[in-house]
Design a protein around this motif. Structure first.
Motif, PDB file in Angstrom:
ATOM      1  N   SER A   1      -5.485  61.868  17.049  1.00 57.86           N
ATOM      2  CA  SER A   1      -6.026  60.782  17.683  1.00 57.86           C
ATOM      3  C   SER A   1      -6.252  59.832  16.672  1.00 57.86           C
ATOM      4  N   ALA A   2      -6.011  59.802  15.344  1.00 63.78           N
ATOM      5  CA  ALA A   2      -6.544  58.852  14.206  1.00 63.78           C
ATOM      6  C   ALA A   2      -6.274  57.405  14.283  1.00 63.78           C
ATOM      7  N   ILE A   3      -4.638  57.147  14.617  1.00 63.81           N
ATOM      8  CA  ILE A   3      -4.434  55.762  14.852  1.00 63.81           C
ATOM      9  C   ILE A   3      -4.953  55.219  15.885  1.00 63.81           C
ATOM     10  N   GLY A   4      -4.859  55.925  17.111  1.00 65.01           N
ATOM     11  CA  GLY A   4      -5.230  55.400  18.345  1.00 65.01           C
ATOM     12  C   GLY A   4      -6.843  54.945  18.258  1.00 65.01           C
ATOM     13  N   ILE A   5      -7.517  55.797  17.556  1.00 64.67           N
ATOM     14  CA  ILE A   5      -9.049  55.616  17.371  1.00 64.67           C
ATOM     15  C   ILE A   5      -9.125  54.333  16.547  1.00 64.67           C
ATOM     16  N   ALA A   6      -8.424  54.319  15.655  1.00 69.79           N
ATOM     17  CA  ALA A   6      -8.651  53.087  14.787  1.00 69.79           C
ATOM     18  C   ALA A   6      -8.172  51.654  15.493  1.00 69.79           C
ATOM     19  N   LEU A   7      -6.875  51.787  16.040  1.00 69.90           N
ATOM     20  CA  LEU A   7      -6.659  50.421  16.965  1.00 69.90           C
ATOM     21  C   LEU A   7      -7.325  50.228  17.927  1.00 69.90           C
ATOM     22  N   GLY A   8      -7.850  51.369  18.944  1.00 68.25           N
ATOM     23  CA  GLY A   8      -8.685  51.205  19.983  1.00 68.25           C
ATOM     24  C   GLY A   8     -10.061  50.361  19.453  1.00 68.25           C
ATOM     25  N   THR A   9     -10.558  50.769  18.494  1.00 71.74           N
ATOM     26  CA  THR A   9     -11.859  50.171  17.965  1.00 71.74           C
ATOM     27  C   THR A   9     -11.393  48.826  17.505  1.00 71.74           C
ATOM     28  N   ALA A  10     -10.450  48.639  16.692  1.00 69.54           N
ATOM     29  CA  ALA A  10      -9.948  47.377  16.109  1.00 69.54           C
ATOM     30  C   ALA A  10      -9.783  46.322  17.328  1.00 69.54           C
ATOM     31  N   ALA A  11      -9.386  46.907  18.637  1.00 66.73           N
ATOM     32  CA  ALA A  11      -9.061  45.813  19.535  1.00 66.73           C
ATOM     33  C   ALA A  11     -10.546  45.361  20.026  1.00 66.73           C
ATOM     34  N   HIS A  12     -11.697  46.408  20.045  1.00 68.74           N
ATOM     35  CA  HIS A  12     -13.013  45.809  20.513  1.00 68.74           C
ATOM     36  C   HIS A  12     -13.723  45.140  19.312  1.00 68.74           C
ATOM     37  N   THR A  13     -13.281  45.058  18.198  1.00 67.40           N
ATOM     38  CA  THR A  13     -13.751  44.385  16.980  1.00 67.40           C
ATOM     39  C   THR A  13     -12.885  43.100  16.799  1.00 67.40           C
ATOM     40  N   TYR A  14     -11.946  42.963  16.598  1.00 66.20           N
ATOM     41  CA  TYR A  14     -11.319  41.841  16.137  1.00 66.20           C
ATOM     42  C   TYR A  14     -10.168  41.293  17.292  1.00 66.20           C
ATOM     43  N   GLY A  15     -10.129  42.164  18.231  1.00 67.36           N
ATOM     44  CA  GLY A  15      -8.810  41.846  19.280  1.00 67.36           C
ATOM     45  C   GLY A  15      -7.841  42.377  18.664  1.00 67.36           C
ATOM     46  N   TRP A  16      -6.563  42.251  19.204  1.00 62.62           N
ATOM     47  CA  TRP A  16      -4.975  42.498  18.534  1.00 62.62           C
ATOM     48  C   TRP A  16      -4.415  41.008  18.616  1.00 62.62           C
ATOM     49  N   PRO A  17      -4.767  40.367  17.350  1.00 61.36           N
ATOM     50  CA  PRO A  17      -4.262  39.069  17.273  1.00 61.36           C
ATOM     51  C   PRO A  17      -2.854  39.078  16.961  1.00 61.36           C
ATOM     52  N   VAL A  18      -2.202  37.929  17.186  1.00 63.35           N
ATOM     53  CA  VAL A  18      -0.868  37.529  16.549  1.00 63.35           C
ATOM     54  C   VAL A  18      -1.008  36.460  15.821  1.00 63.35           C
ATOM     55  N   ALA A  19       0.024  36.133  15.008  1.00 68.53           N
ATOM     56  CA  ALA A  19       0.079  34.983  14.368  1.00 68.53           C
ATOM     57  C   ALA A  19       0.988  34.020  14.729  1.00 68.53           C
ATOM     58  N   ALA A  20       0.226  32.787  14.941  1.00 69.34           N
ATOM     59  CA  ALA A  20       0.642  31.409  15.517  1.00 69.34           C
ATOM     60  C   ALA A  20       1.913  31.135  14.971  1.00 69.34           C
ATOM     61  N   GLY A  21       3.134  31.095  15.662  1.00 68.93           N
ATOM     62  CA  GLY A  21       4.345  30.634  15.153  1.00 68.93           C
ATOM     63  C   GLY A  21       5.308  32.010  14.759  1.00 68.93           C
ATOM     64  N   GLY A  22       4.717  33.165  15.283  1.00 70.21           N
ATOM     65  CA  GLY A  22       5.311  34.470  15.041  1.00 70.21           C
ATOM     66  C   GLY A  22       5.068  35.267  13.771  1.00 70.21           C
ATOM     67  N   SER A  23       5.186  36.233  13.615  1.00 73.01           N
ATOM     68  CA  SER A  23       4.753  37.065  12.441  1.00 73.01           C
ATOM     69  C   SER A  23       5.349  36.674  11.129  1.00 73.01           C
ATOM     70  N   GLN A  24       6.340  35.666  11.205  1.00 74.69           N
ATOM     71  CA  GLN A  24       7.223  35.143  10.107  1.00 74.69           C
ATOM     72  C   GLN A  24       5.971  34.314   9.222  1.00 74.69           C
ATOM     73  N   ALA A  25       4.899  33.788  10.030  1.00 72.13           N
ATOM     74  CA  ALA A  25       4.067  32.910   9.577  1.00 72.13           C
ATOM     75  C   ALA A  25       3.207  33.710   8.462  1.00 72.13           C
ATOM     76  N   ILE A  26       3.089  34.873   8.611  1.00 72.17           N
ATOM     77  CA  ILE A  26       2.307  35.853   7.676  1.00 72.17           C
ATOM     78  C   ILE A  26       3.007  35.679   6.413  1.00 72.17           C
ATOM     79  N   SER A  27       4.247  36.088   6.386  1.00 71.38           N
ATOM     80  CA  SER A  27       5.095  36.101   5.254  1.00 71.38           C
ATOM     81  C   SER A  27       5.293  34.575   4.535  1.00 71.38           C
ATOM     82  N   ALA A  28       5.411  33.699   5.378  1.00 69.13           N
ATOM     83  CA  ALA A  28       5.371  32.322   4.839  1.00 69.13           C
ATOM     84  C   ALA A  28       4.010  31.796   4.029  1.00 69.13           C
ATOM     85  N   ALA A  29       2.981  32.376   4.815  1.00 72.33           N
ATOM     86  CA  ALA A  29       1.766  32.035   4.001  1.00 72.33           C
ATOM     87  C   ALA A  29       1.710  32.846   2.892  1.00 72.33           C
ATOM     88  N   MET A  30       2.076  33.993   2.723  1.00 76.28           N
ATOM     89  CA  MET A  30       1.943  34.793   1.478  1.00 76.28           C
ATOM     90  C   MET A  30       2.768  33.909   0.443  1.00 76.28           C
TER      91      MET A  30
END
Length: 494
Positions: free
Chosen positions: A193-222
């Motif tokens: 249950s560990a991963i599911g509890i963590a992700l389910g709780t995160a959904a109600h805390t931060y949501g499940w966000p995406v990076a604008a412009g695709g996940s490549q935007a995370i790498s580009a920013a780093m």
């Protein structure tokens, strides 16, 4: 000047690089592929103008961490966007269940089962920022929020079969099953249950966000942050041995444990080599990226607004599929995770043609073709889906490993989420990042806290390296910078 070499430019390698560069080290990142980013890459895989995430698509654990607080990637263009519905699970009768960021809204749509959902996820989401400070570190540490972490652990440590007994309706149980299945674990195993509890709780805390412009935007920013600190990334450079590297004070390996052994050889002490050889990978993934005209016509209406749709049917069906892949058998109806990132980030679409990123859980190293099985699962809950497909791009478990050597046998989470490896990945150690030789570290998702484009494996490994350098007098202690957090991730008072 103190120098560092980072092998691998996935989110963890880049996070390690940025953290080391912020401390004043001269950092070079070497990447075997022609495009940096590892699991955080995006491309027009199907039709021109339609942007797909190649692997990681949603990032619920990346928005409020020690690394995000110090790196401040928003200054380099990174923007987070959330869908209206975080995840949904449709059923055959046209009903289903969905998770909104607001716990109360989610509980309300679950009817009589909503009170229990509120009782489990309400307090956890309220305390999640403090809880993550502890579980985004190695498990062998003195926790800063003992009671809150223990409350989280009481649910996370359960087998999913036991946690699932808290709900009774097909809809509520299916909603739980979908998020639990992210662990790639049989539901009857301890701490499944560990991963599911963590992700389910995160959904109600931060949501499940995406990076604008695709996940490549995370790498580009780093990469932009790293270059702003004087570091650099070199692509098309394959490292097969430490002898391929110039002399450096710190070497970070954003690789699988097996690759770390190949690169480091006898430099790693025998007990550490034994520990790394015992590391186990989990089941694989089979990915199909679709270009779909008009979007997917889900019968369950909230799924049309959901960033993620868990396509697997009832709790029993999902549990059965996960059990089968662990037995090395491909289920007729596999569990499919489907991303509709364009709902939060419309710029990924080309007119009325939208990117859909889907992958099925398959046995490790699966050599068959799961394309038809994936399409049939989606068509099952969205009749007419196939008629809307205008392009597809298929990658098998072997293709995934060829594309990213860390994904052994298609294992996109870089290691089985068994209870032992949840607690002691990649080996039992107070400092699991150290490879036992001065200046040599592992910083991939095979280390705590595991998979996700949060960068915390790299950040933690870099902090370990910096601590060693300070003890050796190679670098000086520095005063906290606004937004910095200490090693436990707590905000500094400034």
């Amino acid at each position: 000047m103190t120098t560092a070499m980072v092998v691998g430019s996935g989110p963890n390698g880049l996070a390690a690089a940025v953290t080391l560069a912020r401390a004043g080290l001269e950092v070079t990142v070497l990447e075997a592929a022609e495009q940096p980013g590892g699991g955080a890459r995006s491309a027009e895989l199907t039709v021109p103008g339609v942007l797909h995430d190649e692997c990681s698509g949603f990032h619920p654990l990346a928005v409020d961490t020690a690394f995000s607080a110090t790196a401040r990637l928003d200054r380099y263009g990174l923007q987070w966007r959330c869908p209206e519905v975080q995840y949904a699970q449709p059923l055959d009768d046209g009903t289903g269940a969905a998770a909104w960021q607001d716990v109360a809204t989610t509980a309300e749509q679950l009817g009589s089962e909503g009170r229990m959902w509120q009782r489990v996820f309400g307090p956890l989401s309220e305390n999640f920022p403090e809880i993550t400070e502890d579980f985004l570190q190695p498990m062998l540490h003195l926790p800063h929020h003992v009671c809150k972490l223990a409350h989280f652990g009481a649910f996370a440590g359960m087998p999913a079969t036991l946690l699932g007994k808290l709900w009774h309706t097909p809809q509520a149980r299916a909603l739980l099953a979908g998020v639990i299945a992210h662990a790639f674990r049989p539901f009857g195993s301890l701490a499944s249950s560990a991963i599911g509890i963590a992700l389910g709780t995160a959904a109600h805390t931060y949501g499940w966000p995406v990076a604008a412009g695709g996940s490549q935007a995370i790498s580009a920013a780093m990469i932009a942050a790293l270059e702003g600190l004087g570091g650099r990334v070199e692509t098309g450079v394959r490292v097969r041995s430490l002898l391929d590297l110039p002399p450096a004070d710190v070497v970070m390996l954003d690789t699988s444990p097996a690759t770390a052994l190949e690169i480091s050889g006898a430099q790693i002490p025998y007990p550490v080599r034994c520990g790394l050889r015992s590391f186990r990978h989990g089941p694989g993934a089979f990915v199909v990226n679709f270009a779909v005209e008009g979007g997917i016509p889900w019968r369950y209406e909230p799924a049309r607004s959901a960033g993620t749709v868990h396509v697997g049917g009832t709790y029993h069906e999902v549990a059965t599929a996960e059990r089968e892949i662990h037995r090395g058998r491909m289920p007729d109806r596999p569990f499919v995770l489907l991303g509709q990132q364009y709902l939060a980030d419309p710029g990924r679409s080309a007119g009325d043609v939208h990117p859909i990123d889907a992958y099925a859980h398959v046995p490790a190293g699966f050599r068959g073709d799961a394309t038809v099985a994936i399409e049939e699962q989606i068509e099952r809950f969205a009749p007419g889906f196939r008629d809307r497909i205008v392009g597809r791009y298929v990658r098998s478990a072997q293709d995934l490993e060829s594309h990213n050597a860390n994904y052994v046998g298609g294992d996109i989470v870089t290691g089985a989420n068994s209870v032992w490896q949840l607690l002691m990945r990649p080996r039992p150690s107070i400092n699991p990042y150290s490879l036992g030789a001065p200046g040599l570290y592992l910083c991939s998702a095979a280390t705590p806290p595991g998979a996700g484009a949060h960068g915390m494996c790299g950040y933690n490994a870099a902090q370990s390296a910096l601590a060693e350098l300070r003890r050796a007098g190679r670098i000086e202690e520095r005063s906290p910078v606004r937004g910095d957090r200490d090693l436990a991730g707590r905000p500094e008072n400034v």
